[in-house]
Design an enzyme around this catalytic site. Sequence first.
Site, PDB file in Angstrom:
ATOM      1  N   LYS A   1       3.238   6.684   4.861  1.00 45.63           N
ATOM      2  CA  LYS A   1       2.089   5.528   4.343  1.00 45.63           C
ATOM      3  C   LYS A   1       2.537   4.293   4.798  1.00 45.63           C
ATOM      4  O   LYS A   1       3.894   4.004   4.685  1.00 45.63           O
ATOM      5  CB  LYS A   1       2.080   5.618   2.798  1.00 45.63           C
ATOM      6  CG  LYS A   1       0.916   4.503   2.042  1.00 45.63           C
ATOM      7  CD  LYS A   1      -0.371   5.185   2.665  1.00 45.63           C
ATOM      8  CE  LYS A   1      -1.342   4.095   2.450  1.00 45.63           C
ATOM      9  NZ  LYS A   1      -1.613   3.230   3.582  1.00 45.63           N
TER      10      LYS A   1
ATOM     11  N   SER B   1       0.861  -1.331   0.128  1.00 45.30           N
ATOM     12  CA  SER B   1      -0.129   0.030  -0.068  1.00 45.30           C
ATOM     13  C   SER B   1       0.843   1.251   0.105  1.00 45.30           C
ATOM     14  O   SER B   1       0.439   2.287  -0.069  1.00 45.30           O
ATOM     15  CB  SER B   1      -1.086   0.148   1.349  1.00 45.30           C
ATOM     16  OG  SER B   1      -2.112  -0.882   0.869  1.00 45.30           O
TER      17      SER B   1
END
Length: 264
Positions: A197, A50
């Site tokens: 992230k 991701s």
Amino acid sequence: MLARLLLACSCLLALAGTARADTCTLVTAFDTGRVLKREGDCERRNSPASTFKVPLSVMGYDAGILKDEDEPAWPYRPEYKAWNEAWRKTITPRPWLRDSVVWYSQVLTREMGMERFRRYVDAFGYGNRDVSGDKGKANGLTHAWLSSSLQISPVEQIAFLTKLLKRELPVSAKAHDMTLAVMPTFPLPDGWTAYAKTGSGFQPSRDGSPNRDRQFGWFVGWAQKGERKILFARLIRDERKENSVASFRARDSLLVDLPALLAD
């Protein structure tokens, strides 16, 4: 005697901890590139999982598919088969990154199409640039970054973020601006904020299939205070089955470590 026993126990615990995971930590100064911390194998490539939502955001805004922080609002559909309850609703760009909504990424890449998707990955110089996907499945457009063909090292993650922050990616100003605007944020002491992230998945077995007993986990981004920026990447590769999510361990441990590095 007691002191020696305590020291021996602490050393054994440290060795046990390092044996459980292969970890890279890389922290660099944005303005000079000076390495503030480097531990572990940071050259070895791994699936971005991701963390790839960051370059996907750049692509989406540049292509005009993503409009702003709240558009497009794409509704959840049963065929997406989301395992996470937080994904089973209408999603917009900000929660897409914050909650790592896989199906939103896949709708975005389908809208983009393989030719344009591949062109962006090549133009960004992203990792090994391999968007073919799982061998023999022709699913690269929707799966290349999910424990599949696309691979990137922590060193290359830092290089990509440097291009993003220096606005050196071959995309529009809006694509740079909006990606920075939707990045998840994490408060740090002394006025610093981390923009970063997470990304998790399973390491490959010898036959290439996911080994569900061995996770990997990323935490990649930068910390900022005023004009000063520090880039960071932590990648954990578990050596045994763990009950907690590897990316959350990477995130939480690095957020603990960062303040001391930022004080230098």
